[in-house]
Design an enzyme around this catalytic site. Structure first.
Site, short mmCIF file in Angstrom:
data_model
loop_
_atom_site.label_atom_id
_atom_site.label_comp_id
_atom_site.label_asym_id
_atom_site.label_seq_id
_atom_site.Cartn_x
_atom_site.Cartn_y
_atom_site.Cartn_z
N LYS A 223 0.87 -1.33 0.08
CA LYS A 223 -0.14 0.03 0.17
C LYS A 223 1.05 1.21 0.02
O LYS A 223 0.58 2.12 -0.70
CB LYS A 223 -0.97 0.03 1.19
CG LYS A 223 -2.07 -1.17 0.99
CD LYS A 223 -2.75 -1.28 2.51
CE LYS A 223 -3.93 -2.49 2.19
NZ LYS A 223 -4.39 -2.84 3.57
N GLN B 259 -4.43 -1.07 9.66
CA GLN B 259 -4.22 -2.43 9.07
C GLN B 259 -4.73 -3.55 9.86
O GLN B 259 -4.33 -3.48 11.01
CB GLN B 259 -2.76 -2.79 8.90
CG GLN B 259 -2.63 -4.23 8.13
CD GLN B 259 -3.14 -4.32 6.71
OE1 GLN B 259 -3.22 -3.35 5.97
NE2 GLN B 259 -3.72 -5.50 6.36
N ASP C 292 -10.85 3.09 3.95
CA ASP C 292 -11.33 1.71 3.88
C ASP C 292 -12.78 1.52 3.67
O ASP C 292 -13.30 0.48 3.45
CB ASP C 292 -10.84 0.81 5.13
CG ASP C 292 -9.29 0.17 5.06
OD1 ASP C 292 -9.18 -0.28 3.80
OD2 ASP C 292 -8.82 0.02 6.08
#
Ligand code: NDP
Length: 285
Positions: free
Chosen positions: A56, A100, A123
């Site tokens: 990422k 994460q 997200d």
């Protein structure tokens, strides 16, 4: 049976989306005098998470998004992590916050995720954004389901009216996937461990999304001839190969279109994260 399915090339479409993001990021930087920013928080050193986080951050560098790395030890306390989230929420240089998952045991992931400013929730996991998607007014959309929708659109698939079956009902993939397909006009069935006859639910579907986390769970002979198959699963086989949740070789001659693993939904997920970061940056600016 001969091979008939179109391979849905997530890698190629993701490259296209990333190209769009790069153009938008350059325009944003010129206009606002700073690059769009994504904070990537990793707690602990789970090896799989480390690979995702590295990818990422690299993707940010390649598209002109500034990434802010926050690597915390697995012993970090609740108050300290919530403090970091509050700091990132208030930081004007940060447009998106990515936490994460999974978080180490002992930290309540829901509490931490709920603390993220929904406008920076790239997200798309915050209940606020899930709620907006459920109410047919999506804002920041969960990256994996959004990636499926974008991939289908790039191949010119008309989703309205299709009978769709989603196998898996998690908060991060299955459930928002069902909401995306509903938004797109599909008639949606969602399967989980309580589903009595999984084969029958898959057999009737013109579009199947598999998101379970079990290799070969969706059998090739269940696939309705001509169906579009999106395999979200990422599993490591006994021989160390990456495989999906669908028995790919057996599904290939029956499906009309199918995503490979790797090279299908995985790259699309990262591309949509970058796209969401630009959406968040532009909306905040
Ligand atoms: P979860 O473990 O959170 O959810 C799995 C879902 O599958 C649950 O809803 C569970 O049902 C259901 N399930 C489990 N066993 C069965 C069964 N025998 N029959 C029917 N349903 C079943 O997984 P995630 O949603 O987080 O991830 C799913 C897969 O997708 C994993 O392989 C993951 O690595 C991959 N993934 C890939 C991404 C990508 O970028 N391509 C991004 C995110 C995930 P119940 O709700 O009843 O427990």
């Amino acid at each position: 049976m001969s091979r008939t399915a179109t391979l849905l090339d997530g890698k190629a479409v993701a490259a296209k989306v990333r190209g769009e993001v790069k153009t938008r990021a350059a325009a944003f930087t010129t206009k606002h005098g700073r690059a769009p920013g994504l904070a990537v928080v990793q707690v602990g050193s789970d090896p799989a998470s480390s690979v995702y986080v590295r990818n990422k951050r690299k993707a940010c560098d390649e598209t002109g998004i500034r990434s802010f790395a926050h690597d915390l030890p697995s012993t970090v306390g609740r108050a300290e992590l919530l403090g970091l989230v509050a700091k990132l929420n208030a930081d004007d240089a940060v447009d998106g916050i990515l936490m994460q998952l999974p978080l180490p045991a002992g930290l309540d992931a829901n509490e931490i995720m709920d603390a993220i400013d929904p406008r920076k929730d790239v997200d798309g996991f915050h209940p606020h954004n899930t709620g907006l998607l459920a109410q047919k007014r999506p804002r920041l959309r969960p990256c994996t389901p959004y990636g499926v929708i974008r991939l289908a659109a790039e191949y010119g698939m008309k989703l309205r009216g299709l009978r769709a079956t989603v196998v898996g009902a998690s908060n991060i993939v299955g459930r928002p996937m069902a909401l995306e397909l509903l938004l797109a006009g599909c008639t949606v069935t969602v399967c989980h461990t309580g589903t009595r006859d999984l084969a029958a639910e898959v057999e009737r579907a013109e579009l199947v999304v598999a998101a379970v986390g079990r290799p070969g769970m969706v059998r090739g002979e269940w696939i309705r001839p001509g169906a579009a198959v999106f395999d979200v699963g990422i599993n490591r086989s006994d021989s160390g190969k990456l495989v999906g949740d669908v028995d790919f070789e057996a599904a290939l001659p029956r499906a009309g279109a199918i995503t490979p693993v790797p090279g299908g939904i995985g790259p699309m997920t990262i591309a949509m994260l970058l796209s969401n970061t630009l959406d968040a940056a532009e909306a905040r600016a």
